[in-house]
Motif scaffolding. Structure first.
Motif, PDB file in Angstrom:
ATOM      1  N   VAL A   1      -4.477 -17.157  15.195  1.00 33.71           N
ATOM      2  CA  VAL A   1      -5.857 -17.007  15.669  1.00 33.71           C
ATOM      3  C   VAL A   1      -5.851 -16.693  17.162  1.00 33.71           C
ATOM      4  N   THR A   2      -4.947 -17.372  17.890  1.00 33.88           N
ATOM      5  CA  THR A   2      -4.856 -17.149  19.334  1.00 33.88           C
ATOM      6  C   THR A   2      -4.496 -15.688  19.635  1.00 33.88           C
ATOM      7  N   VAL A   3      -3.553 -15.150  18.847  1.00 37.37           N
ATOM      8  CA  VAL A   3      -3.149 -13.759  19.055  1.00 37.37           C
ATOM      9  C   VAL A   3      -4.345 -12.822  18.885  1.00 37.37           C
ATOM     10  N   ARG A   4      -5.174 -13.105  17.863  1.00 40.96           N
ATOM     11  CA  ARG A   4      -6.270 -12.190  17.552  1.00 40.96           C
ATOM     12  C   ARG A   4      -7.456 -12.351  18.493  1.00 40.96           C
ATOM     13  N   ARG A   5      -7.681 -13.585  18.966  1.00 46.69           N
ATOM     14  CA  ARG A   5      -8.922 -13.875  19.698  1.00 46.69           C
ATOM     15  C   ARG A   5      -8.777 -13.791  21.221  1.00 46.69           C
ATOM     16  N   THR A   6      -7.544 -14.017  21.721  1.00 48.29           N
ATOM     17  CA  THR A   6      -7.372 -14.115  23.176  1.00 48.29           C
ATOM     18  C   THR A   6      -6.832 -12.789  23.718  1.00 48.29           C
TER      19      THR A   6
ATOM     20  N   PHE B   1       3.728 -18.940  22.063  1.00 51.41           N
ATOM     21  CA  PHE B   1       5.124 -19.390  22.015  1.00 51.41           C
ATOM     22  C   PHE B   1       5.193 -20.886  21.677  1.00 51.41           C
ATOM     23  N   LEU B   2       4.333 -21.678  22.381  1.00 52.92           N
ATOM     24  CA  LEU B   2       4.340 -23.133  22.150  1.00 52.92           C
ATOM     25  C   LEU B   2       3.896 -23.480  20.723  1.00 52.92           C
ATOM     26  N   LEU B   3       2.775 -22.850  20.284  1.00 50.56           N
ATOM     27  CA  LEU B   3       2.252 -23.141  18.941  1.00 50.56           C
ATOM     28  C   LEU B   3       3.235 -22.718  17.859  1.00 50.56           C
ATOM     29  N   GLY B   4       3.769 -21.501  18.032  1.00 51.87           N
ATOM     30  CA  GLY B   4       4.723 -20.989  17.036  1.00 51.87           C
ATOM     31  C   GLY B   4       5.947 -21.877  16.968  1.00 51.87           C
ATOM     32  N   GLY B   5       6.445 -22.273  18.178  1.00 51.58           N
ATOM     33  CA  GLY B   5       7.630 -23.131  18.225  1.00 51.58           C
ATOM     34  C   GLY B   5       7.367 -24.454  17.528  1.00 51.58           C
ATOM     35  N   ALA B   6       6.173 -25.022  17.802  1.00 53.90           N
ATOM     36  CA  ALA B   6       5.830 -26.307  17.177  1.00 53.90           C
ATOM     37  C   ALA B   6       5.767 -26.149  15.654  1.00 53.90           C
TER      38      ALA B   6
ATOM     39  N   PRO C   1      -0.044 -13.412  30.212  1.00 58.93           N
ATOM     40  CA  PRO C   1       0.985 -14.470  30.229  1.00 58.93           C
ATOM     41  C   PRO C   1       0.473 -15.777  29.625  1.00 58.93           C
ATOM     42  N   SER C   2      -0.840 -16.072  29.825  1.00 58.31           N
ATOM     43  CA  SER C   2      -1.358 -17.338  29.288  1.00 58.31           C
ATOM     44  C   SER C   2      -1.329 -17.311  27.764  1.00 58.31           C
ATOM     45  N   ARG C   3      -1.701 -16.160  27.162  1.00 52.64           N
ATOM     46  CA  ARG C   3      -1.674 -16.052  25.705  1.00 52.64           C
ATOM     47  C   ARG C   3      -0.239 -16.172  25.194  1.00 52.64           C
TER      48      ARG C   3
END
Ligand SMILES: [Zn+2]
Length: 475
Positions: A102-107, A118-123, A111-113
């Motif tokens: 969702v973050t990829v599509r909405r933001t 990266f953090l969400l995917g890693g988690a 660098p912030s995205r």
């Protein structure tokens, strides 16, 4: 007027929320969780109806998202009994990965995205890996939790004390006390007090005044037809691994059954009971099932070689308890009740064609409930199933169990009157599946050897006559 409408709507929401909380509480969700979840839902409903300074959109996001996630979590935990660590980790992984997407599509890119994705995917990946790794651990933990009860049962199975099976041409009947079940007082006694139909159903959720009643099945050793049973009681898993048992089952029974509704001591296991009497489960040739309910069909799992005789309406319309039925599904037989009238019953099935076992349709408690009449050497016995719970319930105008309402109630009362008609013959003795009255110990005593003599049948009738008048009222 508009305000009145909104207030009515809020009241309706509060009612639904209250019902939800009751069901969740029944499923052992901690009060602390409900104390947060309930008010959150009420606040969401009120916030959406009166958006005020916050705005509907903000209310939906700030209250709706936590409420939605909580509902999803509770739904999985409660309806699917998903409280196992691997599944919870898996759910966490999916949530993290979906949020990353969702973050990829909405933001907007930047660098912030990238950092957030990266953090969400890693988690997500880490939680998924942990979930897979924890499968074996969870399995061992579950086995450890069940180990003491399993050991006790194994010890009972191999304990000495086997009785010698007697084969002298006599018909024998052994009552098998296979455990106990917790029921609400109203389910057992509330039929004349509005525990009927939907109202009765709601009352079973609200009024938790409970009593413990026995679960009986019956073993019949027949010289011509082999080893038979009426019902199969409950199985070990229902008492000790309730979630595991009902995991195989339909949603409704999962939602509304109580985790500790059954109790079974090691020596009450069907295989142990049969063994002590000198029988092996594979000796059982035929099981007459009065109906498909779980406290009557549970033990079928241990009788994989038996033919199981039940009314097709129960099989088609009832809940099929997979764990119990999976080994006998190929062995089912449905009676046609085409042997003509029998006593007060317009239809019957003379199962073996020699008058030894008569199946009598008694719908009402379930769509295809049946009672079973067995001719013995010095009298007959009538296995009641759940048409009437105890001897006192024969006074159906004074003591009545919960009925399902409408035609089902009418059918059950009709069945009860026909049963009363058969019992006008003093050589017919009723045997109950959940007997709680002193009649129970008379039955246990009279059937201790499996073969009541005329004096035994007379003792049963004497007890019945001491409790009930000839027109079926309590004395
Ligand atoms: Zn029952």
């Amino acid at each position: 007027m508009k305000l009145l409408g909104k207030v009515a709507l809020l009241a309706a929401c509060v009612l639904v929320i209250a019902a939800t909380l009751i069901v969740l509480r029944l499923k052992d969700v901690p009060l602390a969780v409900l104390a947060v979840y309930g008010p959150l839902l009420v606040a969401l409903a009120a916030g959406l109806l009166w958006p005020g300074a916050f705005g509907r959109r903000r209310v939906a996001v700030l209250l709706g998202v936590p409420a939605g996630l909580a509902t999803l979590g509770l739904y999985f935990a409660v309806v699917f009994y998903v409280t196992d660590t691997p599944v919870l980790l898996g759910l966490g992984a999916v949530t993290a990965l979906v949020t990353a997407l969702v973050t990829v599509r909405r933001t907007p890119a930047g660098p912030s995205r990238s950092r957030r994705v990266f953090l969400l995917g890693g988690a997500g990946v880490a939680l998924g890996a942990l979930g897979v790794a924890s499968v074996g651990w969870a399995r061992d933990r579950r086995r450890d939790r069940l180990a003491p009860a399993a050991r006790a049962r194994a010890a009972a199975l191999h304990a000495p004390g086997r009785r010698q099976r007697v084969t002298d041409g006599a018909v024998r009947v052994f009552p098998l006390h296979l455990g106990d079940t917790v029921v609400t007082f109203g389910q057992f006694h509330g039929g004349l007090d509005d525990w009927v139909g939907v109202e009765g159903y709601v009352r079973t959720l609200l009024d938790k005044t409970q009593l413990t009643v026995p679960v009986y099945a019956y073993l019949i050793d027949h010289p011509r037809h082999g080893v038979l049973m009426v019902d199969a009681g409950i199985t070990w898993e229902q008492a000790h691994d309730h979630d595991g048992y009902y995991n195989h089952n339909a949603m409704v029974s999962r939602l509304l059954s109580q985790r500790d509704e059954y109790r079974q001591a090691p020596e009450q296991d069907l295989r142990v009971r049969l063994g002590r009497l000198g029988y092996h489960p594979d000796d059982v040739a035929t099981v007459f099932l009065t109906h498909v309910h779980d406290d009557h069909a549970g033990g079928l799992r241990h009788l994989p070689t038996a033919t199981v005789v039940l009314d097709r309406r129960d099989w088609d319309q009832g809940v099929r308890y997979g764990y119990s039925f999976e080994r006998v599904e190929a062995n089912l037989r449905f009676p046609r009740y085409d042997s003509g009238a029998y006593g007060t019953f317009p239809d019957s099935q003379d199962y073996f064609g020699d008058g030894s076992v008569i199946l009598l349709p008694t719908p009402g408690h379930s769509p295809g409930h049946q009672c079973v009449l067995l001719r013995m050497d010095d009298g007959s016995v009538l296995f009641m199933g759940d048409t009437l719970y105890t001897l006192r319930h024969l006074a159906v105008d004074e003591v009545r169990q919960l009925t399902l309402g409408g035609a089902d109630t009418a059918n059950q009362l009709d069945a009860a009157r026909r049963v009363q008609g058969l019992l006008a013959d003093p050589t017919v003795a009723p045997l109950f599946a959940h007997e709680t009255t002193p009649y129970r110990s008379v039955v246990d005593e009279v059937f201790a050897t499996g073969r009541p003599d005329p004096a035994g049948f007379a003792a049963l009738r004497r007890h019945l006559d001491g409790v009930l008048t000839p027109d079926w009222r309590l004395r």
